[in-house]
Scaffold this motif. Structure first.
Motif, PDB file in Angstrom:
ATOM      1  N   LEU A  65      52.004  51.080  34.328  1.00  0.00           N
ATOM      2  CA  LEU A  65      51.949  50.623  32.832  1.00  0.00           C
ATOM      3  C   LEU A  65      50.441  49.867  32.365  1.00  0.00           C
ATOM      4  O   LEU A  65      49.821  50.064  31.507  1.00  0.00           O
ATOM      5  CB  LEU A  65      52.934  49.825  32.313  1.00  0.00           C
ATOM      6  CG  LEU A  65      54.177  50.351  31.867  1.00  0.00           C
ATOM      7  CD1 LEU A  65      55.373  49.384  31.676  1.00  0.00           C
ATOM      8  CD2 LEU A  65      54.052  51.049  30.752  1.00  0.00           C
ATOM      9  N   ARG A  66      50.166  48.823  33.260  1.00  0.00           N
ATOM     10  CA  ARG A  66      48.887  48.216  33.216  1.00  0.00           C
ATOM     11  C   ARG A  66      47.584  49.174  33.235  1.00  0.00           C
ATOM     12  O   ARG A  66      46.726  49.194  32.504  1.00  0.00           O
ATOM     13  CB  ARG A  66      48.693  47.260  34.245  1.00  0.00           C
ATOM     14  CG  ARG A  66      49.622  45.858  34.253  1.00  0.00           C
ATOM     15  CD  ARG A  66      49.312  45.015  35.346  1.00  0.00           C
ATOM     16  NE  ARG A  66      50.201  43.757  35.194  1.00  0.00           N
ATOM     17  CZ  ARG A  66      51.273  43.731  36.195  1.00  0.00           C
ATOM     18  NH1 ARG A  66      51.515  44.725  37.100  1.00  0.00           N
ATOM     19  NH2 ARG A  66      51.990  42.810  36.150  1.00  0.00           N
ATOM     20  N   ILE A  67      47.421  50.060  34.224  1.00  0.00           N
ATOM     21  CA  ILE A  67      46.449  50.845  34.277  1.00  0.00           C
ATOM     22  C   ILE A  67      46.548  51.909  33.152  1.00  0.00           C
ATOM     23  O   ILE A  67      45.445  52.245  32.609  1.00  0.00           O
ATOM     24  CB  ILE A  67      46.588  51.598  35.966  1.00  0.00           C
ATOM     25  CG1 ILE A  67      46.393  50.532  37.046  1.00  0.00           C
ATOM     26  CG2 ILE A  67      45.468  52.716  35.872  1.00  0.00           C
ATOM     27  CD1 ILE A  67      46.725  51.142  38.459  1.00  0.00           C
ATOM     28  N   ALA A  79      36.936  48.318  33.752  1.00  0.00           N
ATOM     29  CA  ALA A  79      37.039  46.912  33.480  1.00  0.00           C
ATOM     30  C   ALA A  79      37.313  46.222  34.803  1.00  0.00           C
ATOM     31  O   ALA A  79      37.353  46.831  35.693  1.00  0.00           O
ATOM     32  CB  ALA A  79      38.217  46.648  32.417  1.00  0.00           C
ATOM     33  N   PHE A  80      38.474  45.266  34.967  1.00  0.00           N
ATOM     34  CA  PHE A  80      38.781  44.484  35.756  1.00  0.00           C
ATOM     35  C   PHE A  80      40.269  44.356  35.794  1.00  0.00           C
ATOM     36  O   PHE A  80      40.766  44.206  34.745  1.00  0.00           O
ATOM     37  CB  PHE A  80      38.094  43.363  36.241  1.00  0.00           C
ATOM     38  CG  PHE A  80      38.291  42.123  35.394  1.00  0.00           C
ATOM     39  CD1 PHE A  80      39.295  41.358  35.619  1.00  0.00           C
ATOM     40  CD2 PHE A  80      37.434  42.172  34.119  1.00  0.00           C
ATOM     41  CE1 PHE A  80      39.367  40.232  34.594  1.00  0.00           C
ATOM     42  CE2 PHE A  80      37.521  41.174  33.235  1.00  0.00           C
ATOM     43  CZ  PHE A  80      38.590  40.283  33.505  1.00  0.00           C
ATOM     44  N   LEU A  81      40.822  43.930  36.981  1.00  0.00           N
ATOM     45  CA  LEU A  81      42.539  43.985  36.901  1.00  0.00           C
ATOM     46  C   LEU A  81      42.359  42.677  37.869  1.00  0.00           C
ATOM     47  O   LEU A  81      41.762  42.367  39.035  1.00  0.00           O
ATOM     48  CB  LEU A  81      43.164  45.056  37.651  1.00  0.00           C
ATOM     49  CG  LEU A  81      43.430  46.196  36.720  1.00  0.00           C
ATOM     50  CD1 LEU A  81      44.320  47.062  37.486  1.00  0.00           C
ATOM     51  CD2 LEU A  81      44.273  45.711  35.449  1.00  0.00           C
ATOM     52  N   ILE A  82      43.149  41.633  37.543  1.00  0.00           N
ATOM     53  CA  ILE A  82      43.472  40.449  38.439  1.00  0.00           C
ATOM     54  C   ILE A  82      45.055  40.487  38.612  1.00  0.00           C
ATOM     55  O   ILE A  82      45.912  40.602  37.772  1.00  0.00           O
ATOM     56  CB  ILE A  82      43.245  39.203  37.880  1.00  0.00           C
ATOM     57  CG1 ILE A  82      41.749  39.001  37.604  1.00  0.00           C
ATOM     58  CG2 ILE A  82      43.546  37.952  38.877  1.00  0.00           C
ATOM     59  CD1 ILE A  82      41.105  37.849  36.616  1.00  0.00           C
ATOM     60  N   GLN A 111      36.788  46.816  38.849  1.00  0.00           N
ATOM     61  CA  GLN A 111      36.809  45.820  39.902  1.00  0.00           C
ATOM     62  C   GLN A 111      38.258  45.147  40.037  1.00  0.00           C
ATOM     63  O   GLN A 111      39.004  45.155  38.768  1.00  0.00           O
ATOM     64  CB  GLN A 111      36.063  44.545  39.386  1.00  0.00           C
ATOM     65  CG  GLN A 111      34.357  44.686  39.246  1.00  0.00           C
ATOM     66  CD  GLN A 111      33.508  43.589  38.929  1.00  0.00           C
ATOM     67  OE1 GLN A 111      34.229  42.534  38.469  1.00  0.00           O
ATOM     68  NE2 GLN A 111      32.359  43.938  38.848  1.00  0.00           N
ATOM     69  N   VAL A 112      38.693  45.208  40.976  1.00  0.00           N
ATOM     70  CA  VAL A 112      40.146  44.521  41.405  1.00  0.00           C
ATOM     71  C   VAL A 112      40.077  43.268  42.208  1.00  0.00           C
ATOM     72  O   VAL A 112      39.424  43.125  43.107  1.00  0.00           O
ATOM     73  CB  VAL A 112      40.827  45.597  41.909  1.00  0.00           C
ATOM     74  CG1 VAL A 112      42.301  45.039  42.507  1.00  0.00           C
ATOM     75  CG2 VAL A 112      40.904  46.821  41.363  1.00  0.00           C
ATOM     76  N   ILE A 113      40.747  42.277  41.626  1.00  0.00           N
ATOM     77  CA  ILE A 113      40.751  41.003  42.498  1.00  0.00           C
ATOM     78  C   ILE A 113      42.472  40.813  42.692  1.00  0.00           C
ATOM     79  O   ILE A 113      43.167  40.969  41.728  1.00  0.00           O
ATOM     80  CB  ILE A 113      40.616  39.730  41.359  1.00  0.00           C
ATOM     81  CG1 ILE A 113      38.980  39.973  41.146  1.00  0.00           C
ATOM     82  CG2 ILE A 113      40.846  38.387  42.204  1.00  0.00           C
ATOM     83  CD1 ILE A 113      38.559  38.713  40.140  1.00  0.00           C
ATOM     84  N   TYR A 114      42.778  40.970  43.823  1.00  0.00           N
ATOM     85  CA  TYR A 114      44.251  40.846  44.270  1.00  0.00           C
ATOM     86  C   TYR A 114      44.349  39.731  45.006  1.00  0.00           C
ATOM     87  O   TYR A 114      43.630  39.634  46.101  1.00  0.00           O
ATOM     88  CB  TYR A 114      44.398  42.133  45.311  1.00  0.00           C
ATOM     89  CG  TYR A 114      46.130  42.219  45.129  1.00  0.00           C
ATOM     90  CD1 TYR A 114      46.685  43.075  44.448  1.00  0.00           C
ATOM     91  CD2 TYR A 114      46.679  41.695  46.470  1.00  0.00           C
ATOM     92  CE1 TYR A 114      48.226  43.380  44.852  1.00  0.00           C
ATOM     93  CE2 TYR A 114      48.168  41.649  46.502  1.00  0.00           C
ATOM     94  CZ  TYR A 114      48.505  42.460  45.793  1.00  0.00           C
ATOM     95  OH  TYR A 114      49.999  42.420  45.919  1.00  0.00           O
TER      96      TYR A 114
END
Length: 144
Positions: A65-67, A79-82, A111-114
């Motif tokens: 859903l987020r993506i 964009a980016f995801l955290i 960009q992904v921050i996990y």
């Protein structure tokens, strides 16, 4: 306004891009539908209320859903995801698929921050980063 917003949500949920992503991430579910005040998740044979899925399966649906909504809103932009331990409750075998999907996003300019406290998930990211030399991967360990 509510009907207009609901229509936009249903449009995303019914899009081939979203249903493909949902299937790819979960490996099982093909579609989400809104029925009354429930969200139903459908596989090839049955539908299930989202609230009745395991925590890990919910994590996978929520990632889709987020993506899916981010892609719809942004179009061709990135964009980016955290994410904070977004795969913590997913099965070990499923975690690799989820990490792969995040790397797919990164390869397309996201960009992904996990954030994680789970060594298994950290190891999956490290292994995937070793296999993808074209991606910048930074690992920071913080001990409080």
């Amino acid at each position: 306004l509510q009907k207009e917003e609901d229509s936009k949500i249903v449009e995303v949920l019914n899009s081939k891009d979203f249903t493909d992503l949902l299937s790819e991430i979960t490996g099982r579910y093909k579609q989400l539908i809104i029925e009354d005040n429930d969200i139903l998740v459908m596989d090839d044979y049955h539908s299930f209320p989202l609230r009745d899925l395991s925590t890990g399966a919910k994590e996978q649906v929520m990632l889709a859903l987020r993506i899916g909504f981010a892609r719809k809103i942004l179009g061709q932009k990135t964009a980016f995801l955290i994410l904070d331990d977004a795969f913590q409750h997913s099965d070990y075998s499923k975690r690799e698929v989820l990490v792969d999907r995040l790397f797919d996003l990164v390869e397309n300019g996201w960009q992904v921050i996990y954030l994680t406290m789970d060594d298994h998930i950290k190891g999956l990211f490290e292994k995937k980063a070793e296999d993808n030399k074209n991606i910048t991967f930074n690992f920071k360990k913080i001990i409080l």
